[in-house]
Design an enzyme around this catalytic site. Structure first.
Site, PDB file in Angstrom:
ATOM      1  N   PHE A  95      29.653 108.983 -27.036  1.00 58.31           N
ATOM      2  CA  PHE A  95      28.706 108.065 -27.674  1.00 58.31           C
ATOM      3  C   PHE A  95      28.851 106.634 -27.186  1.00 58.31           C
ATOM      4  O   PHE A  95      27.909 105.854 -27.300  1.00 58.31           O
ATOM      5  CB  PHE A  95      28.886 108.096 -29.212  1.00 58.31           C
ATOM      6  CG  PHE A  95      30.093 107.317 -29.694  1.00 58.31           C
ATOM      7  CD1 PHE A  95      30.009 105.943 -29.879  1.00 58.31           C
ATOM      8  CD2 PHE A  95      31.310 107.944 -29.921  1.00 58.31           C
ATOM      9  CE1 PHE A  95      31.120 105.211 -30.293  1.00 58.31           C
ATOM     10  CE2 PHE A  95      32.418 107.216 -30.337  1.00 58.31           C
ATOM     11  CZ  PHE A  95      32.318 105.847 -30.518  1.00 58.31           C
ATOM     12  N   GLU A 146      25.217 113.495 -29.122  1.00 60.58           N
ATOM     13  CA  GLU A 146      24.194 113.689 -30.154  1.00 60.58           C
ATOM     14  C   GLU A 146      24.075 112.447 -31.037  1.00 60.58           C
ATOM     15  O   GLU A 146      23.123 112.328 -31.814  1.00 60.58           O
ATOM     16  CB  GLU A 146      24.517 114.933 -31.000  1.00 60.58           C
ATOM     17  CG  GLU A 146      25.778 114.851 -31.853  1.00 60.58           C
ATOM     18  CD  GLU A 146      27.083 115.108 -31.078  1.00 60.58           C
ATOM     19  OE1 GLU A 146      27.077 115.073 -29.828  1.00 60.58           O
ATOM     20  OE2 GLU A 146      28.118 115.313 -31.746  1.00 60.58           O
ATOM     21  N   SER A 206      36.774 112.639 -26.018  1.00 63.69           N
ATOM     22  CA  SER A 206      38.098 112.578 -26.636  1.00 63.69           C
ATOM     23  C   SER A 206      39.052 113.608 -26.011  1.00 63.69           C
ATOM     24  O   SER A 206      38.627 114.563 -25.359  1.00 63.69           O
ATOM     25  CB  SER A 206      37.962 112.828 -28.136  1.00 63.69           C
ATOM     26  OG  SER A 206      37.376 114.093 -28.348  1.00 63.69           O
ATOM     27  N   GLU A 246      45.017 107.307 -30.898  1.00 61.78           N
ATOM     28  CA  GLU A 246      43.935 106.490 -30.348  1.00 61.78           C
ATOM     29  C   GLU A 246      43.067 106.070 -31.544  1.00 61.78           C
ATOM     30  O   GLU A 246      42.456 106.925 -32.200  1.00 61.78           O
ATOM     31  CB  GLU A 246      43.096 107.279 -29.348  1.00 61.78           C
ATOM     32  CG  GLU A 246      41.987 106.421 -28.762  1.00 61.78           C
ATOM     33  CD  GLU A 246      41.018 107.172 -27.850  1.00 61.78           C
ATOM     34  OE1 GLU A 246      40.735 108.345 -28.111  1.00 61.78           O
ATOM     35  OE2 GLU A 246      40.541 106.546 -26.893  1.00 61.78           O
ATOM     36  N   CYS A 285      37.131 102.970 -23.974  1.00 59.96           N
ATOM     37  CA  CYS A 285      38.320 103.721 -23.538  1.00 59.96           C
ATOM     38  C   CYS A 285      39.239 102.854 -22.698  1.00 59.96           C
ATOM     39  O   CYS A 285      40.373 103.228 -22.437  1.00 59.96           O
ATOM     40  CB  CYS A 285      37.907 104.940 -22.739  1.00 59.96           C
ATOM     41  SG  CYS A 285      37.218 104.489 -21.157  1.00 59.96           S
ATOM     42  N   LYS A 340      24.225 116.918 -21.030  1.00 54.88           N
ATOM     43  CA  LYS A 340      24.292 117.119 -22.487  1.00 54.88           C
ATOM     44  C   LYS A 340      24.842 115.807 -23.047  1.00 54.88           C
ATOM     45  O   LYS A 340      26.047 115.595 -23.099  1.00 54.88           O
ATOM     46  CB  LYS A 340      25.227 118.292 -22.810  1.00 54.88           C
ATOM     47  CG  LYS A 340      24.963 119.014 -24.125  1.00 54.88           C
ATOM     48  CD  LYS A 340      25.027 118.130 -25.363  1.00 54.88           C
ATOM     49  CE  LYS A 340      26.445 117.795 -25.761  1.00 54.88           C
ATOM     50  NZ  LYS A 340      26.498 116.744 -26.823  1.00 54.88           N
TER      51      LYS A 340
HETATM   52  P1  NAD Z   1      33.842 113.468 -28.339  1.00 56.48           P
HETATM   53  O1  NAD Z   1      34.924 114.172 -27.582  1.00 56.48           O
HETATM   54  O2  NAD Z   1      33.763 113.669 -29.795  1.00 56.48           O
HETATM   55  O3  NAD Z   1      32.402 113.895 -27.765  1.00 56.48           O
HETATM   56  C1  NAD Z   1      32.134 113.845 -26.383  1.00 56.48           C
HETATM   57  C2  NAD Z   1      31.079 114.904 -26.056  1.00 56.48           C
HETATM   58  O4  NAD Z   1      31.630 116.208 -26.313  1.00 56.48           O
HETATM   59  C3  NAD Z   1      29.806 114.799 -26.875  1.00 56.48           C
HETATM   60  O5  NAD Z   1      28.708 115.061 -26.034  1.00 56.48           O
HETATM   61  C4  NAD Z   1      29.971 115.881 -27.927  1.00 56.48           C
HETATM   62  O6  NAD Z   1      28.744 116.432 -28.361  1.00 56.48           O
HETATM   63  C5  NAD Z   1      30.778 116.943 -27.205  1.00 56.48           C
HETATM   64  N1  NAD Z   1      31.632 117.714 -28.113  1.00 56.48           N
HETATM   65  C6  NAD Z   1      32.163 117.294 -29.292  1.00 56.48           C
HETATM   66  N2  NAD Z   1      32.925 118.276 -29.830  1.00 56.48           N
HETATM   67  C7  NAD Z   1      32.877 119.314 -28.970  1.00 56.48           C
HETATM   68  C8  NAD Z   1      33.479 120.604 -28.957  1.00 56.48           C
HETATM   69  N3  NAD Z   1      34.275 121.004 -29.938  1.00 56.48           N
HETATM   70  N4  NAD Z   1      33.218 121.412 -27.931  1.00 56.48           N
HETATM   71  C9  NAD Z   1      32.420 121.021 -26.919  1.00 56.48           C
HETATM   72  N5  NAD Z   1      31.828 119.808 -26.866  1.00 56.48           N
HETATM   73  C10 NAD Z   1      32.058 118.956 -27.882  1.00 56.48           C
HETATM   74  O7  NAD Z   1      33.976 111.928 -27.958  1.00 56.48           O
HETATM   75  P2  NAD Z   1      33.196 110.685 -28.579  1.00 56.48           P
HETATM   76  O8  NAD Z   1      33.685 110.435 -29.958  1.00 56.48           O
HETATM   77  O9  NAD Z   1      31.749 110.824 -28.338  1.00 56.48           O
HETATM   78  O10 NAD Z   1      33.723 109.511 -27.623  1.00 56.48           O
HETATM   79  C11 NAD Z   1      34.905 108.775 -27.844  1.00 56.48           C
HETATM   80  C12 NAD Z   1      36.034 109.293 -26.998  1.00 56.48           C
HETATM   81  O11 NAD Z   1      35.677 109.246 -25.615  1.00 56.48           O
HETATM   82  C13 NAD Z   1      37.304 108.450 -27.112  1.00 56.48           C
HETATM   83  O12 NAD Z   1      38.407 109.311 -27.203  1.00 56.48           O
HETATM   84  C14 NAD Z   1      37.347 107.678 -25.803  1.00 56.48           C
HETATM   85  O13 NAD Z   1      38.631 107.302 -25.367  1.00 56.48           O
HETATM   86  C15 NAD Z   1      36.747 108.666 -24.871  1.00 56.48           C
HETATM   87  N6  NAD Z   1      36.222 108.023 -23.680  1.00 56.48           N
HETATM   88  C16 NAD Z   1      36.937 108.141 -22.540  1.00 56.48           C
HETATM   89  C17 NAD Z   1      36.498 107.504 -21.389  1.00 56.48           C
HETATM   90  C18 NAD Z   1      37.275 107.613 -20.119  1.00 56.48           C
HETATM   91  O14 NAD Z   1      36.720 107.263 -19.092  1.00 56.48           O
HETATM   92  N7  NAD Z   1      38.512 108.071 -20.128  1.00 56.48           N
HETATM   93  C19 NAD Z   1      35.323 106.755 -21.424  1.00 56.48           C
HETATM   94  C20 NAD Z   1      34.610 106.661 -22.623  1.00 56.48           C
HETATM   95  C21 NAD Z   1      35.067 107.299 -23.754  1.00 56.48           C
END
Ligand code: NAD
Length: 496
Positions: free
Chosen positions: A149, A176, A226, A381, A281, A173
């Site tokens: 997000f 959401e 994440s 985190e 991040c 994808k």
């Molecule tokens: P998230 O992991 O909750 O969601 C990321 C994506 O995965 C979304 O599209 C979501 O719909 C999907 N998703 C969620 N649960 C899932 C599951 N059980 N199975 C399959 N797909 C699933 O992350 P978020 O809350 O949207 O973003 C924040 C996180 O992203 C933080 O941990 C941050 O550190 C990380 N992040 C990392 C970087 C990097 O470059 N290392 C960059 C930006 C954000």
């Protein structure tokens, strides 16, 4: 009510799903739109279209593919402020910060326009008598991307332009939580001349991602999100014999040496820790004060008290709300754990509310000192505007703390001493290092190179590594005969 469409075979299409999620404005919980959880048959259609389109797209000259990226970069610039405004509404970022989200994505599209140079192979003449060897970088096929997000423009733009310019087709994808920004990116991509079918967008959560992970024709998956989800996607994707690159969670430390320029160090620390509501991040969540620099914590506290979150179009607002009530509740529980586990809370933003927006997911800037590495505050985190301060006596101790962290996304050192900077950059076990730069996100001619528990995979995102991730190397060994003299069979593996 706006219903977010799917994008399948070049058409914006209403989903037939009976499962929909609300897209909320995090400053006031207003429902901005509804996003579908795509049905299995819709996902299958997207996959079929991506597979079919690949058959022709891979043969479109790389120069033509690159020209689409040139037009796309120009269009994104033209619509820069409009895109930023969409981000402001669905994610709550301040306008200035949202513009950065768009711009850092445009820079990747500009880099994608360099594909002809980036896709050059290698060549050696006369590897054996009259034999030449040369290599090409060819596209893989259907690739997919799953995005978080927190950068709804930049992170989709890390992925699909690079993959598509290399000759692949792509299924996105998006998160959401804020799908309106990526959908606008897609409309502009089509306007730039991208043919039908090179890019597909499906919406959803775990089930929809699982379909992509298990689909045999998807060759490579890019994920940003994440740690837990990234580990799952990496494991399931690679178990299905796909390439996966997963950029995941972080806990980034800034080290402040006593010889650093004090005002610069403090102001950079404030911006890097609470900017974007801590939802970056590469943001800083731990400040490590070395020696006498610990005396600056009082001044840091004063600067923290001046920071005020607010709505996106308030020019005085330093940052916006957290993405969701759940994210806010999680942050508040970590703040409480910090207090219960013995850290000193110098400023507590738990009760912060913006006048007129009492339903917003606000968390005020929060500052802790006397933090130890056993505390949840240090280990988790937080992804919120919360900074933990640690004090040590030497640079060696600071380096040791960072190297013992399971994460390795980013770190920075503030100092006036070249020798300290050289030691830090050499010894630190983190993939992206800033020297007097608080958030060292590399520009796209380099790659985004998180290490350790912040990245699963091999080739990183964008830059030369991004091109390698989205291509396969084909090596050709060629001989042309000038005569037709028979030489008899060669029974050895040696070239002759
Ligand atoms: P998230 O992991 O909750 O969601 C990321 C994506 O995965 C979304 O599209 C979501 O719909 C999907 N998703 C969620 N649960 C899932 C599951 N059980 N199975 C399959 N797909 C699933 O992350 P978020 O809350 O949207 O973003 C924040 C996180 O992203 C933080 O941990 C941050 O550190 C990380 N992040 C990392 C970087 C990097 O470059 N290392 C960059 C930006 C954000």
């Amino acid at each position: 009510m706006v219903k977010v469409p799917l994008y399948i075979n070049g058409e914006m299409r209403q989903s037939g799903s009976n499962e929909w999620l609300d897209v909320l404005n995090p400053a006031n919980q207003e429902v901005l739109a509804q996003v579908p959880l795509a049905t299995d048959s819709e996902i299958d259609e997207a996959i079929t279209s991506a597979k079919e389109t690949f058959k022709t797209w891979k043969d479109v000259p790389v120069t033509e593919r690159a020209r689409i990226m040139m037009r796309y970069a120009a269009l994104l610039k033209e619509h820069h402020d409009e895109l930023a405004t969409i981000i402001c509404h669905e994610l709550g970022k301040t306008f200035e910060d949202a513009k950065g989200d768009v711009w850092r994505g445009i820079e990747v599209v500009e880099q994608a326009a360099n594909a002809p140079a980036l896709m050059m192979g290698e060549t050696v003449e006369n590897v054996a008598r009259n034999i030449d060897t040369y290599s090409y970088m060819q596209p893989l096929g259907v690739c997919a991307g799953i995005t978080p997000f927190n950068f709804p423009a930049m992170i989709p733009l890390w992925m699909f332009p690079m993959a598509i310019v290399c000759g692949n087709t792509f299924i996105l994808k998006p998160s959401e939580q804020d799908p309106l920004t990526p959908m606008r990116l897609v409309e502009l991509f089509e306007e730039a001349g991208a043919p039908k079918g090179v890019l597909q967008v499906i919406h959803g959560t775990k089930h929809q991602v699982d379909r992509i992970l298990d689909e045999p024709s998807v060759r490579a998956i890019s994920f940003v999100g994440s740690c837990g989800v990234g580990e799952y996607i990496y494991s399931r994707g690679t178990a299905n014999l796909k390439r996966v690159q997963a950029c995941v969670g972080a806990k980034n430390h800034m080290v402040i040496m006593p010889d650093a320029k004090k005002e610069r160090a403090i102001s950079n620390l404030v911006g890097a820790s609470v900017g974007a509501a801590g939802q970056r991040c590469m943001g800083i969540s731990v400040a490590v004060f070395v020696g006498q620099s610990k005396e600056w914590i009082n001044e840091l506290k004063e600067e923290f008290t001046k920071v005020r979150p607010g709505v996106w179009n308030d020019p005085e607002a330093a940052y916006g709300p957290q993405t969701s009530p759940q994210a806010k509740a999680r942050i508040l529980s970590i703040i409480e754990s910090g207090k219960a586990q013995g850290a000193t809370c110098l400023i507590d933003g738990s009760d912060f509310v913006v006048d007129g927006y009492d339903k917003g997911n606000w968390v005020g800037p929060t500052l802790f000192t006397d933090v130890t590495r056993e505390m949840d505050l240090y280990k988790e985190e937080i992804f919120g505007p919360v900074l933990a301060c640690i004090c040590v006596d030497t640079l060696e101790e600071a380096i040791q703390i960072i190297n013992e962290s399971p994460y390795g996304n980013g770190t920075s050192l503030f100092t006036a001493c070249g020798a300290a900077a050289r030691k830090f950059q050499h010894e630190i076990e983190v993939g992206q290092v800033g020297i007097n730069v608080p958030i060292p996100v590399p520009l796209p001619f380099f790659s985004f190179t998180g290490w350790k528990g912040s990245f699963y995979g091999d080739q990183h995102t964008y830059g030369k590594q991004g091109v390698r991730f989205y291509t396969e190397t084909k090596t050709i060994t060629a001989r042309w005969f000038e005569d037709d003299i028979a030489t008899g069979p060669n029974m050895s593996i040696n070239l002759r």
